[in-house]
Scaffold this active site. Structure first.
Site, mmCIF file in Angstrom:
data_model
loop_
_atom_site.group_PDB
_atom_site.id
_atom_site.type_symbol
_atom_site.label_atom_id
_atom_site.label_comp_id
_atom_site.label_asym_id
_atom_site.label_seq_id
_atom_site.Cartn_x
_atom_site.Cartn_y
_atom_site.Cartn_z
ATOM 1 N N TYR C 260 0.739 -1.218 0.037
ATOM 2 C CA TYR C 260 0.012 0.092 0.123
ATOM 3 C C TYR C 260 0.731 1.120 0.028
ATOM 4 C CZ TYR C 260 -2.735 3.916 1.611
ATOM 5 O OH TYR C 260 -3.159 5.190 1.672
ATOM 6 N N ASP C 295 -7.765 -3.790 -0.804
ATOM 7 C CA ASP C 295 -8.817 -3.106 -1.533
ATOM 8 C C ASP C 295 -8.493 -1.929 -2.188
ATOM 9 O OD1 ASP C 295 -7.758 -2.121 1.340
ATOM 10 O OD2 ASP C 295 -9.423 -0.805 0.939
ATOM 11 N N LYS C 367 -10.357 -9.895 5.543
ATOM 12 C CA LYS C 367 -10.839 -8.573 5.798
ATOM 13 C C LYS C 367 -11.656 -8.156 4.562
ATOM 14 C CE LYS C 367 -9.992 -3.806 7.387
ATOM 15 N NZ LYS C 367 -8.946 -2.786 7.562
HETATM 16 C C1 LIG Z 1 -2.866 -0.770 4.361
HETATM 17 C C2 LIG Z 1 -3.398 0.638 4.572
HETATM 18 N N1 LIG Z 1 -2.624 1.502 5.209
HETATM 19 C C3 LIG Z 1 -2.619 2.671 5.346
HETATM 20 C C4 LIG Z 1 -3.823 3.307 4.756
HETATM 21 C C5 LIG Z 1 -4.103 4.592 4.957
HETATM 22 O O1 LIG Z 1 -3.053 5.264 5.817
HETATM 23 P P1 LIG Z 1 -2.383 6.876 5.195
HETATM 24 O O2 LIG Z 1 -3.585 7.714 4.564
HETATM 25 O O3 LIG Z 1 -1.783 7.578 6.426
HETATM 26 O O4 LIG Z 1 -1.376 6.507 3.974
HETATM 27 C C6 LIG Z 1 -4.618 2.502 3.999
HETATM 28 C C7 LIG Z 1 -6.113 2.987 3.309
HETATM 29 O O5 LIG Z 1 -6.718 3.888 3.739
HETATM 30 C C8 LIG Z 1 -4.510 1.202 3.963
HETATM 31 O O6 LIG Z 1 -5.329 0.263 3.244
#
Ligand SMILES: Cc1ncc(COP(=O)(O)O)c(C=O)c1O
Ligand code: B12
Ligand code: B12
Ligand SMILES: Cc1ncc(COP(=O)(O)O)c(C=O)c1O
Lengths: 260, 529, 529, 260
Positions: C260, C295, C367
């Site tokens: 991500y 997702d 999830k």
């Molecule tokens: C695995 C994951 N980490 C972090 C986030 C969001 O964190 P940030 O907005 O700080 O990148 C998301 C999604 O909202 C996610 O799916």
């Protein structure tokens, strides 16, 4: 046009649906408070269709009722984009015929906004919901800077690309961040004396044409906008401004000749 | 379709028991006529309109001819036509004005009278043939939408406002529009005349209202390239009359179920079952799909405990419908999604009964009705419940899906209520289109066990009717919807008339001929006259 | 559960390919540390707080010791403790104040230094053991709700307002509350300190906020007789640090997925994969369930065309997680219900991928995330779509159901939005509880064919990664979510440090011992130090 | 208590949800009309979250926004039934101890109303939602006349049964039929000079205690009412009235003796 009211199941019956939560535990007092609140909103005899305790200290209401407010839809003017929607071919033909050069357009989701699906829907060759994006128009040169582009970078690239129009997307509206950021861009352009050089257009789920005008933009596009509609506007507006400038030019040169 | 493996012996026994229970009812029917049937005969030969005090002429003529009814009103009316030289409507007006009295006709019937009676009847049946042909052509040219058909109701009380809403509903995707009747019209022993703009909880069923709405829906059908069907109610004391009006005005579907009238409107069971037979014969000939009202059993009784009563009632309704000449394709048996949603595995129980009914009556367009009594004022919860109701309908191949409204517990539907519901139903039917083809039920599944249990209990209930001595005695013991009705109680018994040997009503047979033109061997319609 | 008959050869090949792809990444991990890992080591031995200009002390100490990082910060820190006689926090403050400089330690490490380093590390791991034991006791005494767990988000920006809403959500039936992070906290290379009341689109993840919320949920868990779990995000440049804070404050679940960060936050892939390994080792020991972010691939790419990318990514995430020591029961692989609802047979496609993922990872709590990009401002349509999402979740046995809100396209959830959604989810899970046990998929069904097609395409994609030369090259070609990232781009590369032979960080091994106390043979966690 | 507003996601943010249909084809004018209508209802800057053409000539809107109206929940008195809810046993004990005879209650859905599930929920021995009906109470004699009972028949039977209380259900509210029919019953009782003889109680989905008082009834019960709550009210109210009458009687006879 006569005064109108919402249409429930008969003309002008004024029926509306309402739901809200009161910071009161559910009891006779909370029900009466909900009823009075609906009355204050203009529903003289509301039906509290549903009342349920959300949990300690909150109660949720669904209300229906005939609202007494009336409105004459012709009693106000509406800022609307006059240009009609043209087809993909008509847009390109218009630019070729009456502008004689490519339209240069630059776009971005500015400042903190990382939402690009909206601006991409307008720019990407693939387009969105069956409408090709600006990159697909032979008479457009479309430059999509993507997400979280600062106002400064956007204006610098607009100048470098000699853009005709700057297209800006704002999706997040929390704490009115979109208003601050859109205002910042217009003010920066004015400060740098380049506001007049570009058509400045804004779009996003919480945007509309009247709201864009209020913020100092030339046009605004809300949810469900298609790239074809945007291209139609840009082509016709730029052609109109170009021809107005040419007319002004001719007039001026005539006056100069007249006063030798 | 994920069919259930059913105990076929039990299914056959259910049908056999229904036949045995129907036998004495059919004998009763064969031996009687009613004021409503005779009024219907007059309407079908062209009597219409009202007298100076707004009483429909068919009512006036039949009341004047009460003494002659054992032989039927047609023969004396034909004889009077010959004798006065008056045409049908003028003669009716003359009778109403007291200028002419209908007289008894000698037996055997003079050939001239019988010939005129048959000619008048034939002309009436030809009007029904023409209306049916018109529908078949429109279905071909406009297009016949696939099932499940989306069925919505309009109920403003004003036929012209109903038309606005019906057109809007059709444009939004409704395949069937039902104009809800002004409440308790079942109890009127006459049919109001002309267009009506005042109704209570619905709009009066009148021939003019049928004509106006059918014309409006024809317009919108042309616009949409999809034939939109129109439904009304021929339940109650004017069952055959309203069926005839529907036939003439090309209605497409009719609520048509004596058991509803008996149980929920306390209409005399003899009267309404005799009326029903003639009304179903007319509906059959007119190509009209009937709907039966078993959903109502579940508004008072608990759907989990009384699910089997719906199925027993459907077998009885099927038998009586076949005997009246209705082919299976026109028997829209009804049931509903009414189990308390707080029941663990609620959806499995609803699926079990929907799939069972689908498999028991494979060629019938099953009419599936939405949750009502467990709906509350919470429109969000209601919209989701309706969503699952539509999903079960799509999964189990129901034919007619009467759309639930999120505001079911609040008011009769707003324009936006209908829009939200139609759009949701269309999404659900498309999203789950082939869901039923994806799997097979497990033998040991709760769904299969519940279905077979319902079937067993339904057969037991039919046997209880037999043990108590038949349909009438069973109804007296409250076997359906825990409500007791006895054979000589309820409204309308005084309108029942025993036929005598000279009884003349060629419509029974002529309508059967129309039916046979469309479906070769109608299963049970042994000629009973 | 209506399991699919899958091509087991393909499943095995998917895992084999994932292992081959992971190999070079694990080698990279074994040879490096990062500023974030070293800050985490300091936090675990007790360094906390901020300096006079609010910079966290772990950051100050690690920056000051940059040159020593090849051997890890622990040894020099332990040496300085011995040399100055200061305890952990006082030493950190002294370093920050410039009173003490950390000096290189001789190799091989003096026994006294190694002993202190190991004693400090052991104390840190003991705090994690205590926190895990506390959760196990509460689960036993309070009660561990059955899956599917109902997961809701709060995002007011103010931890105290979050607490009001989190308690309300728990009382309404939520099993898991996730406090959404103030947006883009991934990009901060430090963790803000203390309770926070200002955030953007969410609330900052800080150790104090974790403590306050966990305490609040413990209160409501006692009241409800049901242990309510707390989720936060340890994605981004502070992955291991936030994991450690979560371990110490007894968080129960953590978003924890480098892919991500690489794809959606443009974080350097080397930095975040090295960080992830240590963060997952901490989560594993702390009994924390991780969630992965597949997702997000479907918010930009089309879910019907790119469904297989989610599955390929899940196999990679599973492999890396197992290698870090996470047992399958703590690998909450993510996916979403994001196919365009206008797709004919929309529900069949969603069921196919949900059932496939369930069957591919049988012991993992999958999830399942709700529709977002196809949600509009029509809250009625949205509530129904969420209803079908919950139904598919119940049908296919998903472990964690992140509840959709009818107002997904409008604003972060209102109190009433959450109430309506939680109540609807509880109804759906109860109404369809055993639906999955009622039938078996047909071999030739669209659901089975789509599932096998997705599996085939996922394996092809993993082979594409291999053909291009591994994970890094595949990411450079935009194989995931059509977004291209290259190995030396993105934020945080400067924080990556090659280990030298003397590298000392006993946590890797000591955490493994805690893991092994709970699950005997963690599949892949070959000791890599 | 301070002024309150609806609770969206923070205290007093005033956020409400609204949906309605306007008899206008969907265009910029209809969107502006919807926005202005929401403003008239008290939402200064409404969010038009959704706008969709219903079909020619109608458009459907979903609106969210902070409503500026405020309300002090203590600024009004609420007619509420004072008597607390007792248990099945407590009710029967109370009647035995302080009334010394059975309470006779007669009930019906009157005039055109055929909905009996409501009145049955209060009367049937089986009861409703886990609460036994009045027929199940040993100290009550409950007579349920069922559906569509005329006012005349109901009063005649009330007299014949020497009822203590008349319980009436009204469910259909179209064209305010329930108000006409409930008013007819009270006026008939007054005309026949028997109003004072009975506790007159009304219930139904659109009923409430304040509304029942307005219509001239002694008490009103809305959706979700349980038979236990009704039995508690009847027992305590009848005991209170009985004991008041006895006190009055003693006082009078004392006065008579005093003036003997
Ligand atoms: C695995 C994951 N980490 C972090 C986030 C969001 O964190 P940030 O907005 O700080 O990148 C998301 C999604 O909202 C996610 O799916
Ligand atoms: C996809 C998505 C994301 C993705 C974005 C990925 C990407 N590359 O775009 C990710 C996961 C990164 C994301 C992150 C966040 N998101 Co987000 N996200 C969404 C989601 C689900 C869909 C948005 C979308 O793509 N819509 C589809 C497009 C086609 O519609 P559109 O944007 O309206 O564009 C159309 C018109 O508006 C117009 N248009 C748009 N721009 C322009 C520009 C011009 C010039 C023109 C002419 C026309 C035009 O034309 C387009 C086509 O018709 C929405 C929920 C929803 N269903 O809307 C939430 C949503 C927008 N996100 C939201 C939030 C709060 C966030 C986060 C703050 C969450 C967090 N705490 O981390 C972060 C913020 C990130 C940031 N810094 O901006 C909120 C916004 C609430 C509000 N009113 O402010 C929403 C509504 C979800 C919610 N209910 O909470 N998000
Ligand atoms: C079942 C039902 C029927 C059945 C009734 C069968 C029967 N024997 O009762 C049948 C099919 C006959 C029927 C007919 C009609 N119905 Co109807 N029906 C319903 C339905 C689905 C459920 C009502 C119900 O049983 N609720 C459950 C009970 C327990 O709740 P309740 O009535 O509120 O009672 C509780 C409280 O109010 C209170 N209470 C009630 N009465 C009393 C009395 C006392 C003394 C006390 C203390 C307390 C009390 O205690 C009860 C327990 O908590 C509703 C829709 C809905 N979901 O509500 C429509 C509904 C009530 N019907 C409606 C309509 C319009 C009709 C018809 C006019 C339709 C038609 N055109 O033919 C006819 C009218 C018949 C007539 N003459 O009255 C509308 C009413 C709209 C309105 N606001 O006026 C509704 C809301 C449906 C709709 N959306 O259109 N109906
Ligand atoms: C079969 C049937 N006939 C008739 C009706 C209603 O007609 P009426 O209210 O006039 O009895 C219903 C139900 O509403 C029904 O199910």
């Amino acid at each position: 046009m006569p005064q109108i009211r919402p249409y429930g199941d008969t003309a002008n019956d004024g029926v509306v649906q309402l739901s809200f939560t009161l910071p009161l535990s559910l009891d006779a007092r909370a029900r009466e408070a909900a009823r009075r609140y609906a009355v204050m909103m203009g529903i003289p005899s509301p039906t509290i269709a549903h009342a349920e305790a959300l949990e300690s200290g909150f109660s949720f209401f669904v209300v229906y009722g005939a609202c007494s407010h009336t409105l004459d839809p012709d009693s106000f003017s509406v800022e609307a984009i006059e240009h009609a929607e043209l087809s993909f071919e008509e847009i390109n033909d218009l630019i070729r015929a009456r502008l004689g050069r490519k339209v240069v357009v630059i776009g971005a989701a500015i400042e903190s906004d990382a939402h690009t699906v909206g601006i991409d829907a307008i720019f990407n060759a693939k387009g969105f919901a069956g409408h090709y994006g600006l990159e697909r128009y032979p008479e457009f040169r479309a430059v999509n800077l993507g997400a979280q582009v600062s106002c400064e970078v956007l204006l610098r690239r607009a100048e470098a690309e000699q853009a005709d129009a700057i297209l800006v997307s704002q999706v997040v509206t929390q704490k009115n961040v979109h208003i601050h950021q859109l205002t910042k861009l217009v003010e920066l352009a004015e400060a740098e004396g380049v506001r007049g050089r570009y058509l400045m257009v804004v779009g996003g789920p919480r945007l509309s044409h009247p709201f864009a005008k209020e913020l100092g933009y030339d046009a605004g596009f809300g949810p469900g906008t298609t790239a074809t509609l945007v291209a139609s506007y840009l082509a016709q507006e730029l052609v109109a401004r170009h021809e107005a400038a040419v007319r002004q030019q001719d007039q001026k040169s005539q006056e100069e000749r007249a006063h030798g | 379709m994920p069919h259930l493996t059913l105990n076929t012996a039990l299914v056959d026994e259910a049908r056999a028991a229904a036949s045995r229970i129907a036998r004495p009812v059919l004998d009763l029917i064969a031996g009687h006529t009613t004021v409503a049937i005779e009024r219907t005969v007059l309407r079908l030969i062209g009597v219409d309109g009202v007298d100076s005090v707004d009483v429909p002429l068919p009512n006036v003529v039949v009341e004047r001819a009460r003494a002659l009814l054992p032989g039927g009103v047609l023969a004396p009316f034909a004889a009077a036509m010959l004798q006065t030289g008056l045409e049908v409507q003028p003669l009716a007006q003359a009778i109403a004005a007291g200028e002419v009295q209908l007289a008894p006709v000698p037996a055997p019937l003079p050939a001239q009278v019988r010939a005129l009676a048959e000619r008048l009847a034939y002309a009436g049946v030809q009007r029904i043939r023409a209306s049916r042909r018109e529908r078949d052509e429109l279905l071909a040219t406009r297009g016949n939408p696939p099932q499940p058909w989306i069925y919505v109701i309009v109920a403003t009380g004003n036929i012209y406002e109903d038309i606005v809403q019906a057109k809007a509903a059709a444009r939004q995707g409704a395949d069937i529009v039902a104009v809800i009747r002004s409440t308790a019209q079942s109890l009127l022993d006459y049919v109001p005349y002309g267009a009506t703009t005042e109704g209570f909880g619905g709009t009066y069923a009148t021939q003019e209202n049928f004509r106006l709405m059918r014309a409006a829906l024809d317009e919108v059908s042309a616009e949409l390239g999809r034939y939109v069907r129109l439904t009304n109610y021929c339940s109650g004391l004017c069952m055959p009359e309203i069926a005839a009006m529907g036939a003439l005005e090309r209605l497409d579907m009719m609520l048509n179920d004596s058991l509803y009238g008996i149980i929920f409107r306390d209409i005399n069971m003899q009267r309404t079952l005799i009326d029903q037979h003639f009304s179903r014969r007319i509906n059959a000939a007119a190509g009209i799909i009937i709907n039966t009202g078993e959903d109502n059993y579940l508004t008072t009784a608990d759907a989990l405990q009384s699910g089997h009563t719906v199925i027993a009632s459907q077998f009885l309704n099927e038998r009586l419908a076949l005997e009246a000449g209705l082919p299976e394709e026109q028997i829209g048996l009804g049931h509903a999604f009414e189990i308390n949603p707080d029941t663990p595995n609620h959806l499995l129980y609803e699926i079990a009964s929907a799939q069972l009914i689908r498999d028991l009556f494979p060629r019938s367009p099953i009419k599936y009705m939405p949750p009502t009594k467990h709906m509350t004022g919470d429109i969000f919860r209601g919209h989701l419940l309706d969503g699952f109701f539509n999903l079960v309908g799509a999964l189990t191949g129901q034919g007619i899906q009467l759309l639930g409204m999120p505001t079911e517990a609040i008011h009769t539907p707003l324009l936006q209520d209908r829009f939200v519901s139609i759009r949701a139903a269309r999404y659900t039917f498309d999203a789950a289109r082939d869901l039923g083809e994806q799997f097979t039920w497990r033998e040991d599944s709760l769904v299969a066990q519940r279905a077979n249990e319902l079937l067993r209990k339904a057969v037991d209930l039919l046997h209880q009717f037999e043990a108590l001595g038949g349909l009438f005695n069973g109804l007296s013991q409250g076997l359906f919807a825990d409500i007791r009705r006895s054979p000589d109680d309820g409204r309308g018994l005084e309108g029942v008339v025993a036929r005598d040997a000279s009884y003349c009503n060629p419509f029974y047979e002529m309508l059967l001929e129309v039916i046979q033109e469309h479906s070769p061997a109608p299963q049970g319609a042994a000629e009973r006259g």
